[in-house]
Design a protein around this motif. Structure first.
Motif, PDB file in Angstrom:
ATOM      1  N   SER A 105       0.825  -1.208   0.000  1.00  0.00           N
ATOM      2  CA  SER A 105       0.000   0.000   0.000  1.00  0.00           C
ATOM      3  C   SER A 105       0.860   1.260   0.000  1.00  0.00           C
ATOM      4  O   SER A 105       0.547   2.246  -0.682  1.00  0.00           O
ATOM      5  CB  SER A 105      -0.935  -0.001   1.212  1.00  0.00           C
ATOM      6  OG  SER A 105      -0.193  -0.119   2.412  1.00  0.00           O
ATOM      7  N   ASP A 108       2.352   1.701  -3.433  1.00  0.00           N
ATOM      8  CA  ASP A 108       1.266   2.029  -4.357  1.00  0.00           C
ATOM      9  C   ASP A 108       0.908   3.509  -4.266  1.00  0.00           C
ATOM     10  O   ASP A 108       0.735   4.183  -5.290  1.00  0.00           O
ATOM     11  CB  ASP A 108       0.048   1.167  -4.025  1.00  0.00           C
ATOM     12  CG  ASP A 108      -1.090   1.400  -4.989  1.00  0.00           C
ATOM     13  OD1 ASP A 108      -0.896   1.246  -6.205  1.00  0.00           O
ATOM     14  OD2 ASP A 108      -2.189   1.753  -4.520  1.00  0.00           O
ATOM     15  N   VAL A 109       0.809   4.030  -3.058  1.00  0.00           N
ATOM     16  CA  VAL A 109       0.524   5.458  -2.873  1.00  0.00           C
ATOM     17  C   VAL A 109       1.652   6.305  -3.439  1.00  0.00           C
ATOM     18  O   VAL A 109       1.416   7.331  -4.106  1.00  0.00           O
ATOM     19  CB  VAL A 109       0.305   5.766  -1.376  1.00  0.00           C
ATOM     20  CG1 VAL A 109       0.261   7.269  -1.142  1.00  0.00           C
ATOM     21  CG2 VAL A 109      -0.971   5.115  -0.877  1.00  0.00           C
ATOM     22  N   HIS A 112       1.371   6.403  -7.317  1.00  0.00           N
ATOM     23  CA  HIS A 112       0.309   7.274  -7.796  1.00  0.00           C
ATOM     24  C   HIS A 112       0.659   8.749  -7.595  1.00  0.00           C
ATOM     25  O   HIS A 112       0.373   9.588  -8.452  1.00  0.00           O
ATOM     26  CB  HIS A 112      -1.006   6.944  -7.084  1.00  0.00           C
ATOM     27  CG  HIS A 112      -1.715   5.766  -7.664  1.00  0.00           C
ATOM     28  ND1 HIS A 112      -1.367   4.471  -7.359  1.00  0.00           N
ATOM     29  CD2 HIS A 112      -2.743   5.670  -8.548  1.00  0.00           C
ATOM     30  CE1 HIS A 112      -2.154   3.634  -8.015  1.00  0.00           C
ATOM     31  NE2 HIS A 112      -2.996   4.333  -8.740  1.00  0.00           N
ATOM     32  N   THR A 113       1.269   9.054  -6.470  1.00  0.00           N
ATOM     33  CA  THR A 113       1.672  10.439  -6.218  1.00  0.00           C
ATOM     34  C   THR A 113       2.689  10.905  -7.254  1.00  0.00           C
ATOM     35  O   THR A 113       2.613  12.026  -7.765  1.00  0.00           O
ATOM     36  CB  THR A 113       2.258  10.573  -4.801  1.00  0.00           C
ATOM     37  OG1 THR A 113       1.290  10.113  -3.854  1.00  0.00           O
ATOM     38  CG2 THR A 113       2.594  12.021  -4.498  1.00  0.00           C
ATOM     39  N   ARG A 138      -0.646  12.913  -0.589  1.00  0.00           N
ATOM     40  CA  ARG A 138      -0.474  11.559  -1.126  1.00  0.00           C
ATOM     41  C   ARG A 138      -1.768  10.761  -1.035  1.00  0.00           C
ATOM     42  O   ARG A 138      -2.117  10.022  -1.953  1.00  0.00           O
ATOM     43  CB  ARG A 138       0.654  10.847  -0.371  1.00  0.00           C
ATOM     44  CG  ARG A 138       2.041  11.329  -0.716  1.00  0.00           C
ATOM     45  CD  ARG A 138       3.109  10.344  -0.258  1.00  0.00           C
ATOM     46  NE  ARG A 138       3.123  10.218   1.195  1.00  0.00           N
ATOM     47  CZ  ARG A 138       3.904  10.932   1.990  1.00  0.00           C
ATOM     48  NH1 ARG A 138       4.730  11.829   1.479  1.00  0.00           N
ATOM     49  NH2 ARG A 138       3.880  10.750   3.304  1.00  0.00           N
ATOM     50  N   ARG A 139      -2.486  10.899   0.073  1.00  0.00           N
ATOM     51  CA  ARG A 139      -3.780  10.207   0.187  1.00  0.00           C
ATOM     52  C   ARG A 139      -4.766  10.733  -0.843  1.00  0.00           C
ATOM     53  O   ARG A 139      -5.573   9.962  -1.398  1.00  0.00           O
ATOM     54  CB  ARG A 139      -4.339  10.383   1.604  1.00  0.00           C
ATOM     55  CG  ARG A 139      -3.587   9.612   2.674  1.00  0.00           C
ATOM     56  CD  ARG A 139      -4.404   9.484   3.949  1.00  0.00           C
ATOM     57  NE  ARG A 139      -4.757  10.785   4.497  1.00  0.00           N
ATOM     58  CZ  ARG A 139      -4.014  11.480   5.340  1.00  0.00           C
ATOM     59  NH1 ARG A 139      -2.836  10.999   5.726  1.00  0.00           N
ATOM     60  NH2 ARG A 139      -4.421  12.644   5.805  1.00  0.00           N
ATOM     61  N   ARG A 142      -4.143   9.138  -4.179  1.00  0.00           N
ATOM     62  CA  ARG A 142      -4.532   7.731  -4.280  1.00  0.00           C
ATOM     63  C   ARG A 142      -6.029   7.515  -4.196  1.00  0.00           C
ATOM     64  O   ARG A 142      -6.586   6.656  -4.882  1.00  0.00           O
ATOM     65  CB  ARG A 142      -3.837   6.922  -3.162  1.00  0.00           C
ATOM     66  CG  ARG A 142      -4.054   5.421  -3.300  1.00  0.00           C
ATOM     67  CD  ARG A 142      -3.438   4.950  -4.592  1.00  0.00           C
ATOM     68  NE  ARG A 142      -3.755   3.578  -4.923  1.00  0.00           N
ATOM     69  CZ  ARG A 142      -4.710   3.202  -5.765  1.00  0.00           C
ATOM     70  NH1 ARG A 142      -5.480   4.125  -6.343  1.00  0.00           N
ATOM     71  NH2 ARG A 142      -4.902   1.938  -6.053  1.00  0.00           N
ATOM     72  N   LYS A 143      -6.723   8.291  -3.376  1.00  0.00           N
ATOM     73  CA  LYS A 143      -8.136   8.018  -3.098  1.00  0.00           C
ATOM     74  C   LYS A 143      -9.100   8.870  -3.912  1.00  0.00           C
ATOM     75  O   LYS A 143     -10.205   8.429  -4.239  1.00  0.00           O
ATOM     76  CB  LYS A 143      -8.415   8.236  -1.607  1.00  0.00           C
ATOM     77  CG  LYS A 143      -7.593   7.366  -0.669  1.00  0.00           C
ATOM     78  CD  LYS A 143      -7.900   5.894  -0.846  1.00  0.00           C
ATOM     79  CE  LYS A 143      -7.146   5.042   0.169  1.00  0.00           C
ATOM     80  NZ  LYS A 143      -7.419   3.594  -0.014  1.00  0.00           N
TER      81      LYS A 143
END
Length: 199
Positions: A105, A108-109, A112-113, A138-139, A142-143
């Protein structure tokens, strides 16, 4: 060089060195020719499988249109667009990469960032978020941010529909149309936009 081919002719050797060299050439030719044939066969099988899958999809679509009695003019347009899209090279998206779910995880974050930061930072709001709270940014990447790939003639959103987000064009262009019935304009407005935020 003759010995490297599969249909090589007999060559008389006069000493052990020439014989060893000749045998080595035959072995290299055998493996090289076998590898070439295997590569060509694999490509041919892959091409044939792709064509069969494409034809099966079109045959099923024609059957669907015929069963439901779709008028010929519309059916022709549907078949033409599907045929064109089957011939296009499919864009590589996150869903297409089966190895990505194997990432942890945290990594993965971070991935994406890294992908989204160059596109988000030019906006003052996201730049502020990135400088004040890197973990929250960063969240967010990803979200809350998704990459959407459009094909020609696709509709991103329509007039009068409820807005579900804002869009940033990463590449290409889009036709943005406004009409008096749905927007505060006096007459129909149509423009090509690229590299901007729209909603």
């Amino acid at each position: 060089l003759v010995q490297l081919s599969l249909g090589s002719m007999e060559i008389t050797c006069f000493n052990s060195s020439e014989r060893i060299f000749g045998v080595a050439c035959v072995i290299v030719g055998l493996f090289g020719g076998s590898a070439l044939i295997a590569l060509l066969s694999a490509n041919l099988v892959e091409y044939t499988h792709g064509q069969r899958e494409r034809n099966d999809k079109l045959r099923l679509l024609r059957r669907y249109l015929r069963i439901w009695g779709v008028e010929p003019r519309l059916a022709t347009r549907v078949l033409r667009q599907v045929t064109e899209r089957l011939s296009e090279k499919k864009a590589l998206t996150e869903d297409s990469v089966s190895a990505l779910p194997l990432l942890s995880s945290a990594l993965d974050v971070e991935l994406h960032t890294s992908i989204l930061t160059p596109h988000l930072l030019p906006h003052p709001l996201f730049r502020c978020f990135a400088t004040t709270d890197q973990a929250w940014f960063r969240r967010l990447c990803r979200k809350a941010v998704q990459i959407k790939v459009l094909r020609p003639a696709d509709e991103l959103f329509s007039a009068g529909s409820t807005a579900v987000g804002a869009y940033k064009l990463f590449g290409g262009s889009i036709r943005y149309t406004q009409s008096p019935e749905s927007s505060c304009v006096q007459e129909d407005v149509e423009e090509q936009v690229r590299g901007v935020w729209i909603s």
